[in-house]
Design an enzyme around this catalytic site. Sequence first.
Site: not given
Length: 326
Positions: A123, A146, A148, A173, A244, A272, A294, A296
């Site tokens: 991420t 990923k 953000k 995301d 999650k 997570c 995901d 990480d």
Amino acid sequence: MKLTVQTKYWKLSEPFVIARGTYTTSDVIIVELQDGPHIGRGEAAGVDYHGETPDSMVAQVEAVRGKIEAGVTRAELLKLLPIGGARNALDAALWDLEAKRTGRRAWDLAGVGNTREIASAMTIGIRSIEGYEKAARGLGHYRWIKIKVNNDDPLGCIEAVRRGAPNSRLIVDANQAWDVPTLYSLGPQLAKLRVDLLEQPVKVGGDKDLELGRSPIPVCADESIDTIEDLQYLKTRYEFVNIKLDKTGGLTAALELAHAARAEGMRLMVGCMVTGSVGMAPGMVLAQLCEVVDLDGPLLQAEDWENPIQYDRTGVMSWPSPKLWG
């Protein structure tokens, strides 16, 4: 059975910025269940947007100490505590304890095996346009990245990552920062940038106008999905659900949700909260059922457990050592 619970504040390698706020530590609880020579462990961060904190999770664990130490099954635990981090940590400790008692890995106990290679996304938190590109250049060897973003020039941010990592698959995301018209207006450009998945782009409750298949990029529910009861509303609006363990209250409930979502024709992602390797390990069991991974959390931290999960330069995760979990 002897129960111990404590808090831990993992230092992050850099401030982690998402649309909801900025984090400098990962604040978790750690649960241990000791039965003779065997110790099962669980780690959970809880769900901060549901109001959970380490103190609130510790209080939930302490409230059921007597029943836990008297002996409880994972099925009984589902009725003993609500969804959230406290139940997740206890559930993970029960899985780990059973694995140690029986000498069998948690994957076998769950009936999913561990034949599928698990490649986690890495991420990139919110930062400047230049910062996105610089971070992406350092992560271009990862299979999945990923990103953000918020509502401040998301296309510019994604374009910067694509310049820095031309070959990685991308998850975007927005953590509920967009609305439905914004999502649909961005769709063609996102497709040109080869985005593979959009994670919770719109607000929980603001997704009534989402139409399955209208976006050229599959849309994944994250904050919108906690339990099986959410599926009936979501299945006509989202292609994916992000499961999650902190949201479902543990691996036991997460596996039930995964099978139910599949039965409704939905596709699966495992995600997570930020924790160390003990918190990631149960997610790797669920990952055997998921297309997108995901997990990480440890990569975002400056420190981790002994015998941690290892990640190769493409994001492929090593199976946890039995000394760690499961």
